[in-house]
Design a protein around this motif. Structure first.
Motif, PDB file in Angstrom:
ATOM      1  N   ILE A   1      -6.473 -14.966  13.643  1.00 14.33           N
ATOM      2  CA  ILE A   1      -5.573 -14.820  12.501  1.00 14.33           C
ATOM      3  C   ILE A   1      -5.364 -13.344  12.227  1.00 14.33           C
ATOM      4  O   ILE A   1      -6.331 -12.590  12.078  1.00 14.33           O
ATOM      5  CB  ILE A   1      -6.166 -15.542  11.268  1.00 14.33           C
ATOM      6  N   VAL A   2      -4.098 -12.945  12.204  1.00  9.04           N
ATOM      7  CA  VAL A   2      -3.772 -11.533  12.059  1.00  9.04           C
ATOM      8  C   VAL A   2      -3.465 -11.245  10.585  1.00  9.04           C
ATOM      9  O   VAL A   2      -2.512 -11.788  10.028  1.00  9.04           O
ATOM     10  CB  VAL A   2      -2.563 -11.159  12.951  1.00  9.04           C
ATOM     11  N   ALA A   3      -4.312 -10.424   9.973  1.00  9.35           N
ATOM     12  CA  ALA A   3      -4.161 -10.116   8.539  1.00  9.35           C
ATOM     13  C   ALA A   3      -4.146  -8.612   8.359  1.00  9.35           C
ATOM     14  O   ALA A   3      -5.034  -8.029   7.751  1.00  9.35           O
ATOM     15  CB  ALA A   3      -5.302 -10.753   7.747  1.00  9.35           C
ATOM     16  N   ILE A   4      -3.138  -7.976   8.954  1.00 12.36           N
ATOM     17  CA  ILE A   4      -3.104  -6.510   8.943  1.00 12.36           C
ATOM     18  C   ILE A   4      -1.991  -5.982   8.049  1.00 12.36           C
ATOM     19  O   ILE A   4      -1.507  -4.872   8.223  1.00 12.36           O
ATOM     20  CB  ILE A   4      -2.939  -5.951  10.368  1.00 12.36           C
ATOM     21  N   GLY A   5      -1.579  -6.801   7.097  1.00 10.40           N
ATOM     22  CA  GLY A   5      -0.576  -6.333   6.145  1.00 10.40           C
ATOM     23  C   GLY A   5       0.773  -6.994   6.325  1.00 10.40           C
ATOM     24  O   GLY A   5       0.988  -7.764   7.269  1.00 10.40           O
ATOM     25  N   VAL A   6       1.646  -6.702   5.392  1.00  6.41           N
ATOM     26  CA  VAL A   6       2.957  -7.329   5.364  1.00  6.41           C
ATOM     27  C   VAL A   6       4.028  -6.264   5.143  1.00  6.41           C
ATOM     28  O   VAL A   6       3.734  -5.170   4.675  1.00  6.41           O
ATOM     29  CB  VAL A   6       3.054  -8.375   4.232  1.00  6.41           C
ATOM     30  N   SER A   7       5.241  -6.617   5.492  1.00  6.28           N
ATOM     31  CA  SER A   7       6.377  -5.729   5.243  1.00  6.28           C
ATOM     32  C   SER A   7       7.299  -6.395   4.235  1.00  6.28           C
ATOM     33  O   SER A   7       7.252  -7.603   4.067  1.00  6.28           O
ATOM     34  CB  SER A   7       7.133  -5.484   6.547  1.00  6.28           C
ATOM     35  N   PRO A   8       8.154  -5.598   3.589  1.00  5.57           N
ATOM     36  CA  PRO A   8       9.062  -6.196   2.597  1.00  5.57           C
ATOM     37  C   PRO A   8       9.961  -7.248   3.228  1.00  5.57           C
ATOM     38  O   PRO A   8      10.431  -7.079   4.352  1.00  5.57           O
ATOM     39  CB  PRO A   8       9.892  -5.006   2.125  1.00  5.57           C
TER      40      PRO A   8
ATOM     41  N   ALA B   1       6.530  -8.958  -0.435  1.00  5.91           N
ATOM     42  CA  ALA B   1       6.457  -8.425   0.923  1.00  5.91           C
ATOM     43  C   ALA B   1       6.131  -9.578   1.843  1.00  5.91           C
ATOM     44  O   ALA B   1       5.015  -9.739   2.298  1.00  5.91           O
ATOM     45  CB  ALA B   1       5.397  -7.336   1.013  1.00  5.91           C
ATOM     46  N   GLY B   2       7.137 -10.386   2.077  1.00  6.55           N
ATOM     47  CA  GLY B   2       6.874 -11.640   2.785  1.00  6.55           C
ATOM     48  C   GLY B   2       6.678 -11.545   4.274  1.00  6.55           C
ATOM     49  O   GLY B   2       6.180 -12.467   4.891  1.00  6.55           O
ATOM     50  N   LEU B   3       7.071 -10.452   4.885  1.00  3.82           N
ATOM     51  CA  LEU B   3       7.139 -10.443   6.352  1.00  3.82           C
ATOM     52  C   LEU B   3       5.805 -10.003   6.970  1.00  3.82           C
ATOM     53  O   LEU B   3       5.404  -8.864   6.801  1.00  3.82           O
ATOM     54  CB  LEU B   3       8.238  -9.451   6.738  1.00  3.82           C
ATOM     55  N   PRO B   4       5.114 -10.890   7.690  1.00  2.35           N
ATOM     56  CA  PRO B   4       3.798 -10.500   8.213  1.00  2.35           C
ATOM     57  C   PRO B   4       3.888  -9.501   9.362  1.00  2.35           C
ATOM     58  O   PRO B   4       4.754  -9.605  10.213  1.00  2.35           O
ATOM     59  CB  PRO B   4       3.213 -11.830   8.704  1.00  2.35           C
ATOM     60  N   ASN B   5       2.993  -8.537   9.351  1.00  2.00           N
ATOM     61  CA  ASN B   5       2.932  -7.570  10.452  1.00  2.00           C
ATOM     62  C   ASN B   5       2.093  -8.121  11.592  1.00  2.00           C
ATOM     63  O   ASN B   5       1.097  -8.805  11.363  1.00  2.00           O
ATOM     64  CB  ASN B   5       2.300  -6.262   9.980  1.00  2.00           C
TER      65      ASN B   5
ATOM     66  N   MET C   1      17.757   1.508  -0.006  1.00  2.00           N
ATOM     67  CA  MET C   1      16.477   1.064   0.544  1.00  2.00           C
ATOM     68  C   MET C   1      15.770   2.258   1.188  1.00  2.00           C
ATOM     69  O   MET C   1      16.413   3.188   1.656  1.00  2.00           O
ATOM     70  CB  MET C   1      16.717   0.010   1.632  1.00  2.00           C
ATOM     71  N   SER C   2      14.436   2.179   1.260  1.00  2.33           N
ATOM     72  CA  SER C   2      13.692   3.223   1.962  1.00  2.33           C
ATOM     73  C   SER C   2      13.654   2.876   3.443  1.00  2.33           C
ATOM     74  O   SER C   2      14.021   1.773   3.842  1.00  2.33           O
ATOM     75  CB  SER C   2      12.267   3.292   1.439  1.00  2.33           C
ATOM     76  N   LYS C   3      13.149   3.808   4.246  1.00  2.00           N
ATOM     77  CA  LYS C   3      13.065   3.519   5.683  1.00  2.00           C
ATOM     78  C   LYS C   3      12.030   2.433   5.971  1.00  2.00           C
ATOM     79  O   LYS C   3      11.992   1.869   7.047  1.00  2.00           O
ATOM     80  CB  LYS C   3      12.771   4.801   6.468  1.00  2.00           C
ATOM     81  N   TYR C   4      11.179   2.145   5.005  1.00  2.00           N
ATOM     82  CA  TYR C   4      10.190   1.081   5.202  1.00  2.00           C
ATOM     83  C   TYR C   4      10.733  -0.288   4.792  1.00  2.00           C
ATOM     84  O   TYR C   4      10.014  -1.283   4.837  1.00  2.00           O
ATOM     85  CB  TYR C   4       8.917   1.365   4.400  1.00  2.00           C
ATOM     86  N   GLY C   5      11.988  -0.312   4.326  1.00  2.32           N
ATOM     87  CA  GLY C   5      12.573  -1.591   3.924  1.00  2.32           C
ATOM     88  C   GLY C   5      12.258  -1.973   2.492  1.00  2.32           C
ATOM     89  O   GLY C   5      12.521  -3.095   2.065  1.00  2.32           O
ATOM     90  N   THR C   6      11.670  -1.045   1.736  1.00  2.00           N
ATOM     91  CA  THR C   6      11.412  -1.335   0.323  1.00  2.00           C
ATOM     92  C   THR C   6      12.637  -0.906  -0.495  1.00  2.00           C
ATOM     93  O   THR C   6      13.426  -0.078  -0.052  1.00  2.00           O
ATOM     94  CB  THR C   6      10.179  -0.561  -0.180  1.00  2.00           C
ATOM     95  N   ILE C   7      12.761  -1.487  -1.687  1.00  2.00           N
ATOM     96  CA  ILE C   7      13.871  -1.117  -2.562  1.00  2.00           C
ATOM     97  C   ILE C   7      13.498   0.168  -3.291  1.00  2.00           C
ATOM     98  O   ILE C   7      12.395   0.283  -3.834  1.00  2.00           O
ATOM     99  CB  ILE C   7      14.166  -2.238  -3.588  1.00  2.00           C
TER     100      ILE C   7
END
Lengths: 269, 495
Positions: free
Chosen positions: B418-425, B266-270, B438-444
């Motif tokens: 520093i923003v550390a509030i989670g990541v997206s796929p 889940a490389g994409l930072p939120n 894919m799901s609507k959240y961008g996960t496989i």
């Protein structure tokens, strides 16, 4: 490790490298970039792929010696190897039959513009290219651009070659003279900002390719974020090309200075 | 295949296990107190990014702690382990002083025991299911500490045991990404006899273990050691390679790859999308930690810079937020502050990480949420404006929901946020595969039992499926995917 098969000096600070990278040569498209690293403690540097030769398995990169990291790269010679190189990254340029394309390239930005000009020409467009440099000695790729342009206009700050004036002056001359369907501008951020203002005035769709700060180049760090149409985008995965009329250039100019103090220190080392 | 519970039973009845069980009465076992992990002194450890906080157990401490384990008839601890390690077996080996055998047992199940012994949330997994926790309301056997002890003992002994692998079947498979899920997958597939290559986009193998988790919690040398173990087993590693870009899936199929495991993370930072978030001096925890952990920006001979703040705010309450805030302290911050919208009780970070952070002088501003960043003349962040919150009713996650206290807004001075509030796929890999569901959240989307995606030869696991989870859950996915990919290929190729 990727071997440098040829190095050529294009101007005082700008070098052209031909590098072994057979897979990237085969898969890259205009607009794609690579990230490379020189040395085990080297920084990851993004660079647009200028050209490739699938048969020889090589890609061409052009780099300007502007800081500690690009300096290390520029000091490499033919036969040396690049520690790490990954790509092709970023979205490819949307190449299509637009009619007349006005391409603007400033300084070392002429290098990433070259593959796009070539592709648009090969797609059957009329291509008018305006190149700008501070002076004659700093102008690069003029002959290569002429090969794929119907016309090349050169602007220099000091008038030492071509016409004296800014890139936007050369571009406006063309826009006033004939119908331009599409524009692309690549160069220093400030140049792209004014190029975007110009083409917006004439309502000509315009793409720019952004050279933001990046670390991984795969969407992981967010250092390259830029505001496009009020939304935050990542240059590395959403770009590097965006609609020029929607970019917050002032924010981008500010963000390019994020590590200025650190970079000044590194240069003194 | 024999049922796992049958195997467990047989092993439990081995002479050495019976003998060990009879050597000490259960009454004496339960009378022992849980061992305390020796930790580096807070004031000393914050001087260095690489000084590991937990120092590990001594052999005596480990044997004593292992003797607390009652070698239950039904070892519920194993149910709590996403990779189903035979916990009593390795613990009893430690009790018996057979440390190398303990390490070998771990390696049968886990490709990364020294990593898991350090970063797994055991208190929520195996240790939560321990007889002591469940039935006696006492402190669980310190399974995590023991796992780390066995793995470290083997590494330091120099007697490295490479797990046995089946005869090579010459079927090529690929793992995409080199984080915990892929490494776990690769470790199992190589044991099954496959020709395994792990492709990594970055210039280092290890994924989040390298770029994310700081060295004071997980030294890079330990990750490298476990990787060397996989190499010895025959796993190939290709770095600087983005599958789908450097070469397409089709290209790889032409090269003979029969199936793929996607563990690209889940490389994409939120971000929060609040005003001022793109100011200089506001960055994702991914960027901050990558600069330090992967690029060594804290070291003077590194070419990569990192912003050092005098007053650093880290937004979030997870392990990554703790990693970032504790890193900032080690990089010389005078004040390092966690800003979290709920209270300490709801923090997703491990208790141990919160405790370590507190010891190191990290300040906690809980029940506060950033609403704007303000800049100085140079355009760098100088203040963060915070909305004070209170706790309301529990939400879907069961945690009490933070509610705005109208008009209660404060500003604090910061020069780094520093923003550390989670990541997206990370969309990079899935975007290259037409027809991948894919799901609507961008996960496989995968079959949860098999980890198989909508494309039969493609399996996936870890954060690209879960959206954001732990190292060990990712490893569990990798194991599960390896097992079902093995079944899939056996059928397909009559192996």
């Amino acid at each position: 490790m990727n071997k440098i098969v040829e190095k050529q000096r294009l101007s005082e600070l700008v070098f052209k490298f031909i590098i072994e990278a057979p897979l990237i040569a085969k898969s890259r498209k205009p607009g794609n970039f690579v990230i490379l690293r020189v040395g085990e403690k080297g920084e990851r540097i993004p660079l647009t792929i200028v050209d490739s030769d699938i048969e020889k398995g090589t890609i061409t990169l052009i780099v300007q010696n502007v800081g500690a990291s690009s300096g290390k790269f520029c000091n490499l010679e033919t036969g040396d190897s690049i520690t790490d190189m990954v790509g092709p990254l970023g979205k490819a340029t949307h190449i299509f039959k637009a009619g007349t394309l006005l391409a603007m390239g400033g300084g070392v930005g002429i290098a990433p513009l070259y593959p796009i000009v070539k592709a648009f020409k090969q797609a059957g467009n009329r291509v008018i290219t305006v190149l700008a440099a501070r002076n004659k000695d700093l102008l690069i790729l003029e002959n290569e651009m002429r090969e794929y342009s119907d016309e090349v206009i050169v602007m220099t700050d000091d008038g030492s070659y071509g016409q004296k004036g800014l890139i936007t002056e050369g571009a406006e001359m063309v826009i006033k003279r004939e119908k331009v369907n599409e524009c692309i501008a690549i160069g220093p951020a400030i140049m792209m900002k004014f190029a975007a203002q110009l083409t917006k005035k004439y309502e000509i769709p315009t793409q720019v390719s952004l050279n933001t700060i990046m670390v991984d180049g795969t969407g992981m760090c967010g250092a390259c974020r830029v505001t496009v149409n009020g939304e935050t985008k990542f240059t590395c995965v959403d770009g590097p090309e965006f609609n020029a009329h929607q970019i917050d250039f002032d924010e981008m100019l500010q963000r390019l200075r994020a590590y200025k103090n650190e970079e000044d220190l590194a240069r003194k080392k | 295949m024999t049922d796992y519970s049958e195997i467990l039973k047989q092993e439990r009845n081995a002479d050495w296990r019976v003998e060990l069980r009879n050597s000490l009465a259960n009454k004496e076992r339960v009378a022992l107190e849980r061992v305390k992990m020796t930790e580096a002194e807070p004031l000393e450890r914050i001087k260095s990014q690489t000084c590991e906080v937990n120092r590990g157990l001594t052999a005596d401490e480990a044997r004593r702690e292992a003797s607390r384990c009652m070698d239950c008839v039904t070892p519920t601890c194993i149910e709590g382990c996403p990779v189903s390690i035979n916990i009593p077996k390795f613990v009893k080996y430690i009790e018996g002083g057979k440390f190398l055998e303990a390490a070998a047992t771990l390696k049968e199940f886990s490709a990364l025991p020294a990593v898991c012994g350090r970063v797994c949330p055991q208190e929520k997994q195996c240790e939560a299911k321990c007889f002591y926790t469940q039935k006696m309301k006492k402190d669980a056997v310190a399974i995590g500490y023991l796992e780390r002890f066995a793995a470290d003992f083997e590494r330091n002994s120099g007697k490295i045991q490479v797990p046995k692998v089946e005869k090579r079947n010459r079927v090529k498979v690929a793992a995409i990404g080199s984080g915990p899920s892929s490494l776990s997958f690769a470790g199992d597939m190589i044991k099954f006899g496959y020709d395994v290559t792990v492709f990594e986009a970055l210039h280092e193998i290890g994924g989040v273990l390298k770029y994310g988790i700081p060295e004071f919690r997980l030294p890079n040398a330990i990750v490298d050691f476990e990787l060397e173990n996989l190499r010895q087993m025959g796993v190939n590693f290709e770095k600087n390679f983005v599958v789908g870009r450097t070469a397409s899936f089709e290209d790889l199929k032409e090269l003979g790859y029969q199936a793929f495991f996607i563990g690209s993370g889940a490389g994409l930072p939120n971000f929060m999308n609040i005003p001022g978030e793109n100011l200089n001096g506001v960055m994702s925890s991914n960027e901050y930690l990558t600069r330090v952990n992967l690029m060594y920006a804290n070291q003077s001979d590194s070419d990569t810079p990192v912003l050092r703040g005098k007053c650093v705010a880290v937004v979030g309450g997870g392990n990554t937020a703790m990693d970032a805030v504790r890193t900032s302290k080690r990089l010389g911050a005078e004040r390092s502050i966690i800003i979290y919208r709920r209270s300490r009780e709801e923090m997703p970070a491990r208790l141990e990480e919160i405790k370590h952070a507190e010891e190191e002088g990290i300040e906690f501003m809980n029940l506060a949420n950033p609403i704007e960043y303000l800049a100085n003349k140079e355009g760098r962040v100088s203040k963060v404006r915070l909305q004070r919150m209170k706790l309301g009713e529990p939400d879907a996650s069961g945690r009490r929901k933070p509610v705005v206290i109208e008009g209660d807004i404060v500003e604090i001075d910061v020069d780094l946020a520093i923003v550390a509030i989670g990541v997206s796929p990370n969309p990079l890999i899935p975007a290259c595969l037409k027809g991948l569901k894919m799901s609507k959240y961008g996960t496989i989307e995968v079959n949860e039992q098999t980890m198989q995606s909508s494309i039969p030869e493609i399996f996936a696991g870890g954060d690209i499926v879960r959206g954001g989870a732990t190292v060990i859950l990712a490893m569990g996915d990798g194991r599960k995917a390896a097992g079902s990919m093995h079944d899939f290929l056996k059928k397909k190729y009559n192996l």
